[in-house]
Design a protein around this motif. Structure first.
Motif, mmCIF file in Angstrom:
data_model
loop_
_atom_site.group_PDB
_atom_site.id
_atom_site.type_symbol
_atom_site.label_atom_id
_atom_site.label_comp_id
_atom_site.label_asym_id
_atom_site.label_seq_id
_atom_site.Cartn_x
_atom_site.Cartn_y
_atom_site.Cartn_z
ATOM 1 N N THR A 190 -0.413 4.762 3.016
ATOM 2 C CA THR A 190 0.933 4.281 2.710
ATOM 3 C C THR A 190 1.389 3.534 3.960
ATOM 4 O O THR A 190 1.483 4.127 5.038
ATOM 5 N N ASP A 221 -9.794 2.493 -7.606
ATOM 6 C CA ASP A 221 -8.924 2.454 -8.776
ATOM 7 C C ASP A 221 -8.425 3.857 -9.071
ATOM 8 O O ASP A 221 -9.118 4.844 -8.807
ATOM 9 N N SER A 222 -7.239 3.934 -9.643
ATOM 10 C CA SER A 222 -6.693 5.232 -10.036
ATOM 11 C C SER A 222 -7.646 5.898 -11.029
ATOM 12 O O SER A 222 -8.139 5.263 -11.946
ATOM 13 N N PHE A 230 0.849 -1.185 0.000
ATOM 14 C CA PHE A 230 0.000 0.000 0.000
ATOM 15 C C PHE A 230 0.886 1.236 0.000
ATOM 16 O O PHE A 230 1.548 1.539 0.982
ATOM 17 N N HIS A 231 0.912 1.918 -1.146
ATOM 18 C CA HIS A 231 1.677 3.155 -1.294
ATOM 19 C C HIS A 231 0.744 4.187 -1.922
ATOM 20 O O HIS A 231 0.391 4.083 -3.096
ATOM 21 N N ASN A 232 0.306 5.122 -1.101
ATOM 22 C CA ASN A 232 -0.641 6.144 -1.530
ATOM 23 C C ASN A 232 -1.868 5.503 -2.186
ATOM 24 O O ASN A 232 -2.323 5.936 -3.247
ATOM 25 N N THR A 233 -2.368 4.456 -1.541
ATOM 26 C CA THR A 233 -3.510 3.698 -2.051
ATOM 27 C C THR A 233 -4.789 4.267 -1.454
ATOM 28 O O THR A 233 -4.972 4.273 -0.238
ATOM 29 N N LYS A 234 -5.674 4.756 -2.320
ATOM 30 C CA LYS A 234 -6.928 5.341 -1.854
ATOM 31 C C LYS A 234 -7.914 4.233 -1.503
ATOM 32 O O LYS A 234 -8.140 3.313 -2.277
ATOM 33 N N SER A 257 -6.101 8.022 1.692
ATOM 34 C CA SER A 257 -4.992 7.339 1.014
ATOM 35 C C SER A 257 -4.033 6.803 2.065
ATOM 36 O O SER A 257 -3.649 7.517 2.993
ATOM 37 N N ILE A 278 -10.846 -0.702 -2.391
ATOM 38 C CA ILE A 278 -9.696 0.006 -2.952
ATOM 39 C C ILE A 278 -10.209 0.782 -4.149
ATOM 40 O O ILE A 278 -10.919 0.235 -5.002
#
Length: 128
Positions: free
Chosen positions: A88, A126-127, A68-72, A86, A124
């Motif tokens: 991290t 998605d971008s 998890f790295h800057n995961t919204k 988000s 989670i």
């Protein structure tokens, strides 16, 4: 084959009751497809700082490590977004074909509405 594992600090501090509940959720999990990430809800709470704590079983059915790295992430009850934040988490790496419990802590300023703490799900985002 999917394996259940506990992060070392969890393994040392988790109660037998909670461990059994997590093991039951793991054994009840059904995976529709391979190569996906699933989040099974375990429990949710508000702590003494009014942070929203969402505990899930993270299922990594992919062939890659999950981190998890800057995961919204969003916590949703019904069709309403309760909180979005988000994350991290440098210490959290979930190996392929592994499930692991984790608690995501949403700060007060990430909450859009008051949580009912019923029938919620974590997802989670998605971008975009």
């Amino acid at each position: 084959m999917q394996n259940l594992t506990f992060e070392s600090a969890w393994s040392k501090t988790i109660s037998n009751k909670d461990r059994k509940q997590i093991e039951r959720a793991f054994s009840d999990a059904v995976f529709d497809t391979v190569n996906s990430i699933y989040l099974s809800p375990l429990w949710q709470a508000i702590n003494h700082k009014n942070h929203l704590l969402i505990t899930v079983l993270i299922h990594n059915t992919t062939q890659q490590d999950l981190s998890f790295h800057n995961t919204k992430m969003r916590y949703i009850e019904g069709n309403q977004i309760v909180a979005e934040h988000s994350f991290t988490i440098p210490s959290l790496v979930i190996e392929p074909q592994t499930s692991m419990p984790w608690t995501f802590i949403f700060p007060v300023d990430s909450m859009r509405i008051r949580a009912a703490l019923k029938n919620g799900k974590l997802e989670i985002v998605d971008s975009e």
